[in-house]
Design a protein around this motif. Structure first.
Motif, PDB file in Angstrom:
ATOM      1  N   PRO A  51      31.796 -18.001   0.370  1.00 54.88           N
ATOM      2  CA  PRO A  51      30.825 -17.918   1.468  1.00 54.88           C
ATOM      3  C   PRO A  51      30.519 -16.485   1.879  1.00 54.88           C
ATOM      4  N   LYS A  52      30.944 -15.486   1.102  1.00 53.04           N
ATOM      5  CA  LYS A  52      30.729 -14.092   1.494  1.00 53.04           C
ATOM      6  C   LYS A  52      29.237 -13.776   1.511  1.00 53.04           C
ATOM      7  N   PRO A  53      28.821 -12.824   2.360  1.00 48.35           N
ATOM      8  CA  PRO A  53      27.397 -12.472   2.460  1.00 48.35           C
ATOM      9  C   PRO A  53      26.821 -12.052   1.117  1.00 48.35           C
ATOM     10  N   LEU A  54      25.560 -12.418   0.899  1.00 47.06           N
ATOM     11  CA  LEU A  54      24.905 -12.067  -0.358  1.00 47.06           C
ATOM     12  C   LEU A  54      24.520 -10.588  -0.387  1.00 47.06           C
ATOM     13  N   GLY A  55      24.225 -10.027   0.773  1.00 48.14           N
ATOM     14  CA  GLY A  55      23.897  -8.605   0.831  1.00 48.14           C
ATOM     15  C   GLY A  55      22.546  -8.268   0.242  1.00 48.14           C
ATOM     16  N   ALA A  56      21.604  -9.207   0.311  1.00 50.17           N
ATOM     17  CA  ALA A  56      20.273  -8.979  -0.250  1.00 50.17           C
ATOM     18  C   ALA A  56      19.253  -8.802   0.860  1.00 50.17           C
ATOM     19  N   ASP A  57      18.259  -7.960   0.610  1.00 48.15           N
ATOM     20  CA  ASP A  57      17.105  -7.847   1.483  1.00 48.15           C
ATOM     21  C   ASP A  57      16.000  -8.709   0.886  1.00 48.15           C
ATOM     22  N   VAL A  58      15.535  -9.701   1.642  1.00 45.87           N
ATOM     23  CA  VAL A  58      14.548 -10.657   1.141  1.00 45.87           C
ATOM     24  C   VAL A  58      13.319 -10.595   2.038  1.00 45.87           C
ATOM     25  N   SER A  59      12.158 -10.460   1.403  1.00 46.75           N
ATOM     26  CA  SER A  59      10.935 -10.274   2.191  1.00 46.75           C
ATOM     27  C   SER A  59       9.739 -10.917   1.500  1.00 46.75           C
ATOM     28  N   ILE A  60       8.693 -11.160   2.309  1.00 49.80           N
ATOM     29  CA  ILE A  60       7.393 -11.620   1.821  1.00 49.80           C
ATOM     30  C   ILE A  60       6.344 -10.651   2.353  1.00 49.80           C
ATOM     31  N   THR A  61       5.523 -10.086   1.461  1.00 52.69           N
ATOM     32  CA  THR A  61       4.478  -9.146   1.860  1.00 52.69           C
ATOM     33  C   THR A  61       3.109  -9.734   1.563  1.00 52.69           C
ATOM     34  N   ARG A  62       2.255  -9.768   2.581  1.00 53.91           N
ATOM     35  CA  ARG A  62       0.868 -10.194   2.399  1.00 53.91           C
ATOM     36  C   ARG A  62       0.093  -9.039   1.769  1.00 53.91           C
ATOM     37  N   LEU A  63      -0.387  -9.226   0.553  1.00 58.68           N
ATOM     38  CA  LEU A  63      -0.909  -8.112  -0.219  1.00 58.68           C
ATOM     39  C   LEU A  63      -2.229  -7.583   0.318  1.00 58.68           C
ATOM     40  N   SER A  64      -3.024  -8.404   0.990  1.00 57.70           N
ATOM     41  CA  SER A  64      -4.320  -7.935   1.494  1.00 57.70           C
ATOM     42  C   SER A  64      -4.183  -6.978   2.673  1.00 57.70           C
ATOM     43  N   THR A  65      -3.061  -7.038   3.385  1.00 58.72           N
ATOM     44  CA  THR A  65      -2.882  -6.199   4.582  1.00 58.72           C
ATOM     45  C   THR A  65      -1.640  -5.317   4.525  1.00 58.72           C
ATOM     46  N   GLY A  66      -0.699  -5.639   3.630  1.00 57.14           N
ATOM     47  CA  GLY A  66       0.565  -4.916   3.585  1.00 57.14           C
ATOM     48  C   GLY A  66       1.574  -5.389   4.610  1.00 57.14           C
ATOM     49  N   GLU A  67       1.210  -6.403   5.399  1.00 57.52           N
ATOM     50  CA  GLU A  67       2.131  -6.930   6.413  1.00 57.52           C
ATOM     51  C   GLU A  67       3.366  -7.516   5.733  1.00 57.52           C
ATOM     52  N   LYS A  68       4.543  -7.096   6.198  1.00 61.17           N
ATOM     53  CA  LYS A  68       5.803  -7.508   5.574  1.00 61.17           C
ATOM     54  C   LYS A  68       6.617  -8.380   6.513  1.00 61.17           C
ATOM     55  N   ILE A  69       7.116  -9.476   6.001  1.00 62.73           N
ATOM     56  CA  ILE A  69       7.963 -10.402   6.755  1.00 62.73           C
ATOM     57  C   ILE A  69       9.362 -10.353   6.151  1.00 62.73           C
ATOM     58  N   THR A  70      10.365 -10.071   6.963  1.00 65.99           N
ATOM     59  CA  THR A  70      11.753 -10.091   6.505  1.00 65.99           C
ATOM     60  C   THR A  70      12.352 -11.456   6.794  1.00 65.99           C
ATOM     61  N   LEU A  71      12.924 -12.084   5.780  1.00 61.69           N
ATOM     62  CA  LEU A  71      13.480 -13.425   5.936  1.00 61.69           C
ATOM     63  C   LEU A  71      14.932 -13.363   6.418  1.00 61.69           C
ATOM     64  N   GLU A  72      15.301 -14.365   7.194  1.00 61.70           N
ATOM     65  CA  GLU A  72      16.677 -14.507   7.676  1.00 61.70           C
ATOM     66  C   GLU A  72      17.490 -15.308   6.664  1.00 61.70           C
ATOM     67  N   ASP A  73      18.783 -14.978   6.580  1.00 56.23           N
ATOM     68  CA  ASP A  73      19.633 -15.724   5.644  1.00 56.23           C
ATOM     69  C   ASP A  73      20.363 -16.850   6.353  1.00 56.23           C
TER      70      ASP A  73
END
Length: 287
Positions: A51-73
């Motif tokens: 169950p140890k943390p994955l330690g990853a940064d996970v995101s979704i970026t809308r390409l038309s605007t560059g707006e970035k969403i960071t996902l929670e684990d």
């Protein structure tokens, strides 16, 4: 959808000297959903039992605007001692947009997916009466119909006790025809689904009591997996239907719609589309 779901559950075959694949990524980016859930796991040659943390940064970026969403684990225990990391966000995903999904580990290695979410589509017209053996669904505005399922909700009574509400779907994709004006017509057979459910729970004093039927329609984006011509074993070979760069798995874009499976009419008795219901997650990632 079963292909996507099964791909989440299949064990990964060991990769010798792996320096190409960093993460496995599975899910659906659905513009109709109020929350997006995506499974992200490191590529590995054994079942994930820590169950140890994955330690990853996970995101979704809308390409038309560059707006970035960071996902929670969120850590899920699939069964005792076996774990998986699902990442989520309740930020809006918009139809007819392109997104970049990225998972980056602590060493800076990344797996990415370019996702094209299809446009919205109008609710279809449904012709169906409760006692009819066949229904018709008139669909417009979808370039790729990825899913047309009749979803049955029912209880099974046995020995004086009732099961919890059971949900079971049957695909109608094999029964799509195109009319002269370009409308796609699905010939739906709810009686066949009920027959199969009855056979599944036949025996002893078991009785199936149906509560309701719903219709699930999914418009799939260009990344929707094409499994035509692949055998069952081939579907689960590393990269066979993957759209993940420097990784494995499937993460397509979609717009979904859930409707009551029945005919609806306006005050003048004219046939109209039924009011859509609240969309439900397309994948069950807690297994």
């Amino acid at each position: 959808m079963s292909i996507l779901i099964q791909s989440c559950e299949q064990p990964f075959e060991p990769l010798v000297e792996n320096d190409r694949y960093h993460f496995t990524i599975h899910g659906v980016l659905d513009a109709s959903a109020d929350t997006q859930w995506v499974r992200v796991m490191p590529v590995r040659d054994s079942i994930f039992t820590s169950p140890k943390p994955l330690g990853a940064d996970v995101s979704i970026t809308r390409l038309s605007t560059g707006e970035k969403i960071t996902l929670e684990d969120s850590l899920f225990e699939l069964r005792q001692g076996y774990y998986a990391w699902n990442y989520w966000t309740d930020e809006d995903i918009l139809p007819d947009e392109d997104y970049l999904f990225a998972a980056v580990n602590q060493e800076g290695d990344s797996s990415t997916v370019h996702i094209q979410v299809p446009p919205e589509f109008p609710p279809p017209i449904v012709i169906y009466g409760g006692n009819s053996p066949i229904g018709q669904i008139f669909i417009e505005g979808i370039e790729n119909i990825a899913v047309v399922d009749i979803i049955f909700y029912f209880h099974v009574f046995s020995n004086g006790t009732s099961s919890p509400l059971i949900k079971q779907g049957y695909s109608q994709l094999d029964d799509i025809r195109e009319s002269a004006d370009g409308t796609q017509v699905v010939y739906a057979y709810p009686g066949e689904g009920k027959r199969r459910i009855g056979e599944q729970y036949r025996g002893g004093d078991m009785t199936v009591v149906h509560e309701k039927q719903e219709l699930l329609i999914v418009s799939g984006g260009p990344g929707w997996p094409d499994t035509e011509g692949l055998s069952e074993p081939e579907r689960f070979l590393p990269g066979a239907i993957s759209n993940v760069r420097n990784g494995l798995g499937v993460l397509p874009g979609a717009v979904s719609m859930v409707l009551p499976f029945k005919g609806c009419f306006d005050e003048e008795g004219e046939r109209v589309p039924c009011e859509p219901l609240k969309s439900k997650p397309l994948l069950d990632l807690d297994k």
